[in-house]
Motif scaffolding. Structure first.
Motif, PDB file in Angstrom:
ATOM      1  N   GLU A   6      -3.055 -20.319  19.867  1.00 14.80           N
ATOM      2  CA  GLU A   6      -3.487 -18.962  20.228  1.00 14.80           C
ATOM      3  C   GLU A   6      -3.828 -18.896  21.715  1.00 14.80           C
ATOM      4  N   SER A 237      -4.424 -25.026  21.123  1.00 13.71           N
ATOM      5  CA  SER A 237      -3.705 -25.391  19.915  1.00 13.71           C
ATOM      6  C   SER A 237      -4.462 -26.561  19.272  1.00 13.71           C
ATOM      7  N   PRO A 352      -0.078 -15.755  19.120  1.00 19.32           N
ATOM      8  CA  PRO A 352      -1.059 -14.703  18.831  1.00 19.32           C
ATOM      9  C   PRO A 352      -2.096 -14.632  19.936  1.00 19.32           C
ATOM     10  N   ARG A 354      -5.840 -13.064  21.239  1.00 20.63           N
ATOM     11  CA  ARG A 354      -7.112 -12.574  20.720  1.00 20.63           C
ATOM     12  C   ARG A 354      -8.004 -12.313  21.933  1.00 20.63           C
TER      13      ARG A 354
END
Ligand SMILES: *Cc1c(COP(=O)(O)O)cnc(C)c1O
Length: 356
Positions: A6, A237, A352, A354
């Motif tokens: 992410e 990761s 992704p 965030r």
């Protein structure tokens, strides 16, 4: 659980960097530069983190219109201008300011019916030889623009090629700008991130910070930490496999890394298809469980390998920071023979994102 990669965008860091830039250039307004999806951080995310921004500079028209549609009311500047008369009409419709850098832009402005008069930024070539009219023509260009019913205001604009390099600096381009523009006494915008920090004399009415906003240093010779810039993106990761090697064993494609002793290595769920640079060689810094380690062998599409030999608590599932708050993206870029700009922009769609 899904693939553990992410990118985390740090709103507080964006705010901190914007405010730091404002303190560096206290008399200027600042366009937060959000081109290329805000250097990979996400246009909407960055705008939401910076409600106090004086304005935004971008070059994708659709993204600019989307911001207006979402209720962003600050000035928005299109840095490469309009690409057709129709786009100029849309700029007028959505109250987007735009650069004028090419003779056909003048033609379109003169010939196109616009909903309302527009604020234009007259881009002058002072020596970078990329976009812009010759600085020597500024007086007649300004007169032409000011005579057009479609033009509400004109701001002068130029861009520096070597503001980040102390040897060359901005002297030649700044001298050229002053020679032709000083007497006009017009509003202007000149400074990118490097010039904001290195040359207060060019702050003028608007500065245009990009890379510094995202927490990377615009200079090769000064670190982000030295400038008090905070990383706005952490790419992380986890270790998804562990291998034990004997002396002579190799790692990854091309078998380019050869163990010279017994080693423990970890496989990280991050590769060049996630935006990690394939050219990062053995030795590129990487954090595993908060400890500094190194990349080993070639970066693959979906994975890369790291040295766990001397990292006590590095087991499967250990957290890996590729770059971010604890490992400067500038160090990774330098090891990979590139710049942080390229790494940020290359974050892949499949990662992704965030906000925190
Ligand atoms: C990208 C860009 C900037 C921002 O440059 P940084 O080095 O990222 O601060 C400023 N002005 C123009 C015209 C640009 O294209």
């Amino acid at each position: 659980m899904s693939r553990p990669i992410e990118a985390v965008i740090h709103s507080a860091a964006l705010k901190h960097n914007y405010q730091l830039i404002k303190r560096q250039a206290p008399t200027a307004k600042a366009f937060a530069v959000i081109k290329a999806n805000a250097y990979g951080h996400g246009v909407e995310r960055v705008c939401a983190a910076l409600p106090e921004a004086d304005g935004f500079a971008i070059l994708e028209l659709d993204a600019a219109i989307a911001l207006r549609t979402q209720g962003i009311t600050q000035p928005i500047l299109l840095l490469e201008g309009a690409f057709s008369p129709l786009e100029m009409q849309r700029c007028a419709q959505y109250q987007l300011m735009f650069a004028i850098h090419e003779p056909r832009h003048l033609q379109w402005l003169a010939d196109t019916e616009l909903e309302r008069p527009v604020d234009v930024f007259l881009k002058l070539n002072t020596g970078m030889n990329r976009l812009g009219f010759p600085a020597a023509d500024v007086t007649s260009l300004v007169a032409q623009l000011q005579a057009m019913a479609n033009v509400a205001s004109v701001t002068l604009m130029t861009h520096f090629a070597t503001a980040d390099e102390p040897e060359q600096g901005i002297a030649k381009q700044w001298g050229n700008f002053q020679q032709h523009c000083a007497d006009l006494n017009m509003p202007a915008t000149l400074a990118n991130s490097a010039a904001i920090f290195a040359y207060p004399e060019v702050h003028a009415q608007w500065v245009r910070p990009g890379i510094a906003l995202y927490g990377s240093s615009p200079f090769a010779h000064r670190s982000a930490q030295e400038l008090d810039l905070h990383a706005a993106m952490t790419l992380r990761s986890r270790i998804i496999a562990v291998q034990s090697l004997q002396a002579g064993d190799t790692v990854g494609y091309g078998a380019s890394f050869i163990a010279d002793r017994a080693m423990k290595i970890g496989v990280v769920a991050c590769g060049y298809a996630d935006g990690y640079p394939r050219h990062a060689p053995t030795g590129t810094p990487i954090l595993v469980a908060g400890q500094l380690s190194r990349v080993l062998g070639r970066v693959s599409m979906d994975m890369l390998c790291v040295d766990l030999t001397d990292i006590a608590d590095a087991q499967i599932d250990a957290e890996v920071e590729l770059w971010g708050q604890r490992l400067s993206i500038d160090l990774v870029a330098q090891a990979a023979g590139t710049i942080a700009y390229e790494l940020m922009c290359a974050i892949a769609n499949r990662v992704p994102v965030r906000t925190n």
